[in-house]
Design a protein around this motif. Sequence first.
Motif, short mmCIF file in Angstrom:
data_model
loop_
_atom_site.label_atom_id
_atom_site.label_comp_id
_atom_site.label_asym_id
_atom_site.label_seq_id
_atom_site.Cartn_x
_atom_site.Cartn_y
_atom_site.Cartn_z
N PHE A 83 61.96 -81.53 61.52
CA PHE A 83 61.60 -80.65 59.76
C PHE A 83 62.27 -79.38 59.86
O PHE A 83 62.46 -78.75 58.30
CB PHE A 83 59.74 -80.17 60.46
N GLY A 84 62.49 -78.59 60.85
CA GLY A 84 63.31 -77.09 60.89
C GLY A 84 64.00 -77.25 60.57
O GLY A 84 64.87 -76.73 60.02
N GLY A 88 66.58 -75.87 56.92
CA GLY A 88 67.18 -75.04 56.69
C GLY A 88 68.89 -75.76 55.92
O GLY A 88 69.00 -75.04 55.90
N LEU A 89 68.73 -77.45 55.71
CA LEU A 89 69.57 -78.19 55.35
C LEU A 89 69.32 -77.19 53.64
O LEU A 89 69.39 -77.52 52.74
CB LEU A 89 69.11 -79.50 55.38
N LEU A 94 70.54 -78.01 50.07
CA LEU A 94 71.16 -79.81 49.91
C LEU A 94 69.73 -80.45 50.28
O LEU A 94 68.53 -79.73 49.46
CB LEU A 94 71.34 -80.02 51.16
N VAL A 95 69.31 -81.41 49.63
CA VAL A 95 67.28 -81.71 49.57
C VAL A 95 67.47 -83.18 50.45
O VAL A 95 68.17 -84.12 50.11
CB VAL A 95 67.61 -82.60 47.89
N PRO A 96 66.81 -82.66 51.15
CA PRO A 96 66.66 -83.83 52.32
C PRO A 96 65.34 -84.22 51.65
O PRO A 96 63.66 -83.55 51.40
CB PRO A 96 66.45 -82.50 53.60
N ASN A 121 58.34 -72.43 50.71
CA ASN A 121 58.08 -72.86 49.24
C ASN A 121 59.83 -73.87 49.01
O ASN A 121 60.27 -74.19 48.37
CB ASN A 121 58.25 -72.85 47.66
N LEU A 122 60.15 -75.09 50.30
CA LEU A 122 61.78 -75.50 49.86
C LEU A 122 61.15 -77.43 49.00
O LEU A 122 60.84 -77.25 50.31
CB LEU A 122 62.13 -75.33 51.40
N ASN A 123 62.87 -77.02 48.84
CA ASN A 123 62.73 -78.66 48.65
C ASN A 123 63.01 -79.68 49.76
O ASN A 123 63.89 -80.09 49.67
CB ASN A 123 63.67 -78.33 47.83
#
Length: 347
Positions: A83-84, A88-89, A94-96, A121-123
């Motif tokens: 998850f970390g 970062g991605l 990027l869209v992980p 609030n990351l994608n």
Amino acid sequence: MTTTSAAPQKKRLTTSAMIASFADPGQKTASAPFGHALAKLAQERPEIVGLSADLAKYTDMHIFRDAHPERFFQMGMAEQAMFGAAAGLAEVGLVPFASTYSVFATRRAYDFLCLDIAEPNLNVNIVGALPGLTTGYGPSHQATEDLAILRGCPNLTIVDPCDSVDISQAVPQLADHNGPTYLRLLRGQVPTVLDEYGYRFQLGKAAELRTGRDVVFISTGLMTMRALQAAARLEADHVDVAVLHVPTIKPLDREAILRVARTDRLVVTLENHTVIGGLSEAVASTIAYAGVGSRVVPIALPDEFLAAGALPTLHDRYGLSTDAIVSKVKAELGGLTASVDPAPPTV
């Protein structure tokens, strides 16, 4: 000297508890719909990447891995680190999609999901396999409380798909969504049900699949399939049942729920999750806060650690089978209870 031939070796039997399938015999299914949908999307979008915590084969991520090996990251049995890394991605555009079992995504790695992914609030799209009672392995693998854990996490969108149609259509919308998501993954041979209802998945929206005068089922996940089956069975007893499918648990489509609840029909919620903290409580609070007087009857898993065993047996035992749903509704309506053979006389 006489010799005896060796006895033929018996084929090793695999217990049904090891087969995480809830499809009915002969039911139409699609193989690995999540993996195929993600691999297809990645052909069009080079920013899509996939991660797995040593469970690619068991979360259908292997389809993506084989199609796009340069964009797949095997993180080992370390969900927190995965998850970390996914955060970062996402930070660099990027869209992980990060896949593991739901129990590990929620119980083991919640703090990393919350603070590394949801707070900024990351994608990042978390894909959790074996949600609720979709495995017979027992409490170590049955994520019966994942919705209760995650509904309180700010910024997080939660999707509980019914079938292969839901999953295939949800993947592109999850990638497009501005913020983190959690998908309760149905993997392997997944039933195909919703194609018969002119259905289209819309993130954040519920869909009324059939209308009915007497009862309204408000269902999510695989229980929408069971709701539709039970509605057809009840129709033979002249019980008219509506079915509202709620694929997005958060944000909840409260308007759709209130629209179907503002009647004198029996309101029944159906979910593959503990009765604590899931769909039933979300629906009940929505109705109560709006001042609607409808009573809500929950069909859900009990607030306990569940047994291990074969899925059909467990679904009967814990009330998720179609038979159990039909019996429950008849009992609630009264006068339509299924006939039971009388007990034999004692001697």
